[in-house]
Design an enzyme around this catalytic site. Structure first.
Site, short mmCIF file in Angstrom:
data_model
loop_
_atom_site.label_atom_id
_atom_site.label_comp_id
_atom_site.label_asym_id
_atom_site.label_seq_id
_atom_site.Cartn_x
_atom_site.Cartn_y
_atom_site.Cartn_z
N GLY A 128 -3.56 7.87 0.24
CA GLY A 128 -3.10 6.98 -0.71
C GLY A 128 -3.96 6.70 -1.96
CE LYS A 141 -0.05 -5.34 1.22
NZ LYS A 141 0.57 -4.75 2.22
CG PHE A 162 5.47 -1.70 1.86
CD1 PHE A 162 4.41 -1.67 2.93
CD2 PHE A 162 5.85 -0.49 1.24
CE1 PHE A 162 3.83 -0.44 3.25
CE2 PHE A 162 5.42 0.60 1.64
CZ PHE A 162 4.59 0.69 2.73
CG ASP A 175 -2.34 -4.88 5.03
OD1 ASP A 175 -2.23 -6.16 4.71
OD2 ASP A 175 -1.45 -4.39 5.58
P1 5GP Z 1 -5.55 -1.81 6.72
O1 5GP Z 1 -6.00 -0.83 7.75
O2 5GP Z 1 -6.36 -2.61 5.66
O3 5GP Z 1 -4.47 -2.85 7.35
O4 5GP Z 1 -4.59 -0.85 5.73
C1 5GP Z 1 -4.79 0.29 5.19
C2 5GP Z 1 -3.82 1.14 4.78
O5 5GP Z 1 -2.52 0.87 5.08
C3 5GP Z 1 -4.03 1.38 3.27
O6 5GP Z 1 -5.01 2.52 2.99
C4 5GP Z 1 -2.60 1.94 2.96
O7 5GP Z 1 -2.62 3.46 3.12
C5 5GP Z 1 -1.60 1.34 4.12
N1 5GP Z 1 -0.94 0.33 3.60
C6 5GP Z 1 -1.46 -1.07 3.62
N2 5GP Z 1 -0.63 -1.86 2.90
C7 5GP Z 1 0.33 -1.11 2.32
C8 5GP Z 1 1.35 -1.27 1.12
O8 5GP Z 1 1.75 -2.39 0.83
N3 5GP Z 1 1.94 0.02 0.76
C9 5GP Z 1 1.48 1.09 1.01
N4 5GP Z 1 2.34 2.12 0.68
N5 5GP Z 1 0.56 1.43 2.25
C10 5GP Z 1 -0.05 0.47 2.41
MG MG Z 2 -4.95 4.44 3.33
#
Ligand code: 5GP
Ligand code: MG
Length: 186
Positions: A38, A126, A147, A98
């Protein structure tokens, strides 16, 4: 789908982010590590905006299962690093902070490789969703818990191409968790 951050706002936010990063490191050598997939669009922009001696590397972290907006088990692959980072300042670049688990688990693995410092920069934060005891050091935008897609972020392999950021409406998300362990992305 509704626009969350338009193209102009996005451009401004990224330039601001690059300026903050540049101010922090001044002209010191930096290794910037993109967390695939991403973050690659952001990474490409940061590379072009950061006028300092820059090494670029990639690692992979996957947690989202195909067909779902719910995270699956986290898989991190730091073996992709092509050059040592010992004694170097390292900046991890990810698309979204996130729950924070990705960076929380990745940072100790990077730390083991002996860098001088490790910091993190994300496009989106977020706020209020964090489940870990850390914050990103640099964040271009804070957003509500929706999302989001566009600018490198996908849903079902779509929308990575959008030059702006959009939030999916609840009816656009078929959030049944799939039983397809082979197919996850991030
Ligand atoms: P974390 O480990 O902080 O929960 O999530 C990180 C990863 O989850 C991000 O790098 C991304 O790849 C994915 N992710 C989290 N929220 C979203 C979102 O709203 N949209 C998309 N497309 N990917 C997300
Ligand atoms: Mg990611």
């Amino acid at each position: 789908m509704k626009t969350l951050i338009n193209e102009e706002q996005l451009g401004e936010g990224i330039r601001r982010l690059a300026a903050e990063i540049h101010k922090h490191y001044e002209d010191k050598p930096l290794t910037i590590i993109g967390v695939m997939i991403g973050s690659v669009v952001l990474l490409a922009d940061l590379i072009r905006l950061l006028d300092l001696p820059l090494r670029v590397e990639l690692v992979q972290a996957r947690s989202y299962r195909a067909g779902s907006t719910r995270p699956g088990p986290l898989v991190i692959n730091v073996e992709l690093l092509s050059r040592g980072i010992q004694g170097r300042d390292v900046l991890l670049v990810d698309d979204i902070f996130d729950t924070g688990h990705t960076l929380w688990e990745l940072i100790p693995q990077i730390d083991e490789l002996g860098p001088a410092s490790v910091r993190s920069a994300v496009l989106l934060w977020k706020e209020g969703r964090s489940e870990v005891a850390m914050k990103p050091d640099f964040a271009a935008f804070t957003i509500p818990n929706e999302f989001v897609v566009g600018y490198g972020l996908d849903y079902h392999d779509r929308y990575r191409n959008l030059p702006y950021l959009a939030a999916l409406e609840p009816h656009e998300i078929e959030d049944q968790a799939t039983n397809n362990p082979a197919g996850n992305n991030a």
